[in-house]
Design a protein around this motif. Sequence first.
Motif, short mmCIF file in Angstrom:
data_model
loop_
_atom_site.label_atom_id
_atom_site.label_comp_id
_atom_site.label_asym_id
_atom_site.label_seq_id
_atom_site.Cartn_x
_atom_site.Cartn_y
_atom_site.Cartn_z
N ALA A 331 -4.99 -1.96 -11.59
CA ALA A 331 -5.74 -2.73 -10.60
C ALA A 331 -6.81 -3.60 -11.26
O ALA A 331 -6.98 -4.78 -10.93
CB ALA A 331 -6.38 -1.78 -9.58
N ALA A 332 -7.55 -3.02 -12.21
CA ALA A 332 -8.60 -3.77 -12.88
C ALA A 332 -8.03 -4.92 -13.70
O ALA A 332 -8.59 -6.02 -13.74
CB ALA A 332 -9.43 -2.84 -13.77
N GLU A 411 -2.84 -1.49 -3.59
CA GLU A 411 -3.18 -2.57 -2.67
C GLU A 411 -3.95 -3.69 -3.38
O GLU A 411 -3.91 -4.85 -2.94
CB GLU A 411 -3.99 -2.01 -1.50
CG GLU A 411 -4.14 -2.98 -0.36
CD GLU A 411 -4.78 -2.34 0.85
OE1 GLU A 411 -5.56 -3.03 1.54
OE2 GLU A 411 -4.51 -1.15 1.11
N CYS A 412 -4.65 -3.36 -4.46
CA CYS A 412 -5.36 -4.39 -5.21
C CYS A 412 -4.39 -5.43 -5.78
O CYS A 412 -4.79 -6.57 -6.05
CB CYS A 412 -6.16 -3.77 -6.36
SG CYS A 412 -7.57 -2.77 -5.82
N LEU A 413 -3.15 -5.05 -5.98
CA LEU A 413 -2.14 -5.98 -6.48
C LEU A 413 -1.44 -6.71 -5.35
O LEU A 413 -0.57 -7.55 -5.60
CB LEU A 413 -1.09 -5.23 -7.32
CG LEU A 413 -1.44 -4.93 -8.78
CD1 LEU A 413 -2.57 -3.92 -8.88
CD2 LEU A 413 -0.22 -4.42 -9.53
N GLY A 414 -1.78 -6.40 -4.11
CA GLY A 414 -1.14 -7.04 -2.98
C GLY A 414 0.35 -6.76 -2.95
O GLY A 414 0.82 -5.66 -3.30
N ASN A 416 2.56 -7.79 -4.94
CA ASN A 416 3.06 -7.49 -6.28
C ASN A 416 3.06 -5.99 -6.56
O ASN A 416 3.92 -5.47 -7.28
CB ASN A 416 2.19 -8.19 -7.34
CG ASN A 416 2.39 -9.69 -7.34
OD1 ASN A 416 3.47 -10.17 -7.07
ND2 ASN A 416 1.33 -10.43 -7.63
N GLY A 417 2.09 -5.26 -6.00
CA GLY A 417 2.01 -3.83 -6.22
C GLY A 417 3.07 -3.05 -5.49
O GLY A 417 3.36 -1.91 -5.85
N TYR A 418 3.65 -3.66 -4.47
CA TYR A 418 4.68 -2.97 -3.68
C TYR A 418 6.07 -3.15 -4.26
O TYR A 418 7.03 -2.57 -3.78
CB TYR A 418 4.64 -3.49 -2.23
CG TYR A 418 5.14 -2.50 -1.22
CD1 TYR A 418 4.41 -1.35 -0.92
CD2 TYR A 418 6.35 -2.70 -0.56
CE1 TYR A 418 4.86 -0.43 0.00
CE2 TYR A 418 6.82 -1.78 0.38
CZ TYR A 418 6.07 -0.65 0.65
OH TYR A 418 6.53 0.27 1.56
N VAL A 419 6.16 -3.95 -5.29
CA VAL A 419 7.45 -4.23 -5.94
C VAL A 419 7.62 -3.27 -7.11
O VAL A 419 6.71 -3.03 -7.89
CB VAL A 419 7.48 -5.69 -6.43
CG1 VAL A 419 8.75 -5.98 -7.20
CG2 VAL A 419 7.36 -6.64 -5.23
N GLU A 420 8.83 -2.71 -7.23
CA GLU A 420 9.10 -1.70 -8.25
C GLU A 420 8.74 -2.16 -9.66
O GLU A 420 8.28 -1.38 -10.49
CB GLU A 420 10.58 -1.29 -8.21
CG GLU A 420 10.96 -0.44 -7.03
CD GLU A 420 10.36 0.97 -7.08
OE1 GLU A 420 9.96 1.41 -8.18
OE2 GLU A 420 10.30 1.62 -6.03
N GLU A 421 8.97 -3.45 -9.94
CA GLU A 421 8.73 -3.94 -11.30
C GLU A 421 7.28 -3.79 -11.74
O GLU A 421 7.00 -3.74 -12.94
CB GLU A 421 9.13 -5.42 -11.39
CG GLU A 421 10.63 -5.64 -11.34
CD GLU A 421 10.98 -7.12 -11.24
OE1 GLU A 421 11.85 -7.57 -12.00
OE2 GLU A 421 10.36 -7.82 -10.41
N SER A 422 6.37 -3.67 -10.80
CA SER A 422 4.95 -3.53 -11.17
C SER A 422 4.64 -2.15 -11.72
O SER A 422 3.61 -1.95 -12.37
CB SER A 422 4.06 -3.78 -9.94
OG SER A 422 4.17 -2.71 -9.01
N GLY A 423 5.49 -1.17 -11.45
CA GLY A 423 5.22 0.21 -11.85
C GLY A 423 4.36 0.97 -10.88
O GLY A 423 4.26 2.21 -10.96
#
Length: 555
Positions: A331-332, A411-414, A416-423
Motif C-alpha cells: 500500500a505504501a 483498498e489503497c490500491l483501488g 488494482n488491488g482486487y486483481v490477482e496480479e497485484s498479489g
Amino acid sequence: MTALRDSSDTDPGEAAFSPRTHEVRNQPPVLSGHDPLACDPAVGIALRAAGAETTPDLRALALESATAATREHGRLANENPPVLRTHDRFGNRVDEVDFHPSWHRLMERAVGHGLHAAPWSPDAGPHAHLLRAAGFYLWSQAEAGHGCPISMTYAAIPALRHAPDAAAAYEPLLRSRAYDFGLRAPSDKAGLLAGMSMTEKQGGSDVRANTTTATPAGDGTYRLVGHKWFTSAPMNDIFLTLAQTAGGLSCFVLPRVLPDGTPNEIRLQRLKDKLGNKSNASAEIEYTGATGWLVGEEGRGVRTIIEMVTMTRLDCVLGSSASIRAALSEAAWHTAHRSAFGEVLHDQPAMRAVLADLACESEAATTLALRLAAAVDAPSGTDAALLRLALPASKYYVCKRAPMVVGEALECLGGNGYVEESGMPRLYREAPLLSIWEGSGNVTALDVLRALGRSPDSADALLAEVDATAGADAGLDSAVTALRAELRAPEQSRARRLAELIALCLQGSLLLRHAPTAVSEAFCASRFGDPARHTLGTLPRGIDPVPLVDRVTPR
C-alpha cells in the motif's frame, strides 16, 4: 463468399492506420529489490530492546525475501498448488504430494536459514528464538504457505523431547539445515521435517473427543487406527498425533516411513480445497494400523503436545504480523508512485491518515510478536509466566486484526488491488487463516482464562510488564485499570474483551518504551481514545501522519 486474406495481402496503408489508444503511465513499478529492514524499523528496535542485534544472516535473509526471484517463487507456488498422488501407475499406494519447484525453493531457503529449528541447537546463542522469529517474520512476507511445515518442525522438538529415545533418533535430523524432500526412511535422509495431526471430524479443537485408538503391539510400539480431519503438510517425515489408549488420550510420534524402509500405514484420503494457503497441502488422513511410539505418559497427551501448540501459536502471531507488514509495504509503495486528482496519493491527507493507521497497527503487531519471542529465550521466571497469558491473548488479537488491516491495505490500491496480479488477493485470502489455526477466536480467548486459573502468577507478570510505563499515557493507564478489573473477575462471556485488553495494553506499553514518540503517541491516542472509532484511517486530531508513513515506506 469473401476470400480469406493472407497477411501478405495487407494493404500497407491499412497497417499504418493503427492508432495508439493510450500509453501506460501513472502506474507504480513492481515492488522488489528493496531492503525490508530499512523500512521496518520495528524489527531492529525489538532486537535492541532484548539486547540483540541484526546479524549478517538475518540481513541476508531479509534482502533475499524482497528479490524479484523470491517474490516470483511465492506467486508460482500459489498458482500451482500441490497435487495428491495416492497410487502409482501400477496401482501401488504411494500417498505422496507433488509440489511446484518454487515451493521446494522456498522451503530450501527457509530450512537453510534455520527457520525450522536453529534455536534448538546445542550451540544456539542467547537470543536464538528472537532472531529466528525475526527471520520467520521477514521470510513469511515473501510467501506464507510454506511457513506451516517450517513452524511445525520448530514447534515439534520440545514436545518430542518427552520421548528421549525418539528425540535422540530424530532431533539431529530435524535440526539439519538440509532440505531433503521425499519418502524414505528417516535414517536415509539428510534432514527431516515434522508435523502434527490432532483434529478429527467430530471434535475439531475439542481434541478430547477424538476417537482414534492406539493399541500396544507388544514390542514397545502402538498400532493406531482412525481418521484425522486436518493434517497440514502431510509430506513431512514424522508426525505428532493424539489417540485414545486404555490410559486416556495420549501423544505419539509416527514416521511416514518406518525404520526398515517400509511405508507406515498412513493413507492420504484427499487434500482440502482451502480459502487461502493454497501453496501448502492440508490433508485428511487415515491410520490403518499405523505404527507409533508413545511420547510422554499415557493419558497425558494434551499436556505433552501443548508445548508444540504454544510454539505454533507464537508463529501465528509472527505470521499475522508478517501479513500485515507485507500488505502495508504494497500500500505504501503503490500510493507513493501513483497520482490522483493532481497529487501523489501518498501526500494526500485522507490517504496519509489511512497509511499512518496501518503503520501503527504493523509496528504494534511486530513489536509485540518479537517481545513474545524474546520471552521464549528466557524459559523460566517472569518471562515464562508472562508468556502463559500474553501468548494466547496476542494470538487472539493480532490474528483477528490481520484480515481487516490487509483489506484496508488492498483498498489503497483501488481496483488494482482486487486483481490477482497485484498479489493482494493472495494476502487477503491468507489473512484469516492464522486466526483459525491452533484455536479459533473463542478457543484462544478461553485459553487466556485457563492460563489465568492455572497460573495466577501470570497476571502478576503481565501487570509488571505494562506497569513499566505507568503514568506515561493517560489512555493506556485507563486501559490498564480496566484490565485489572477484568483480571480480578474473569468471565467466559468476557474472555474476548480480556484477551483484547491484554494485547492492547502490552502493545501500548512496548511502544511507549521502545518506539519513537510519534509512533507511541499515535498508537495510544487512537487505540485508547474515542471508543466510537470503528474503521482504520480515523486518527484523532493532532497526530502528524508524515513521520509514521515515511519510516515504513519501501525505498
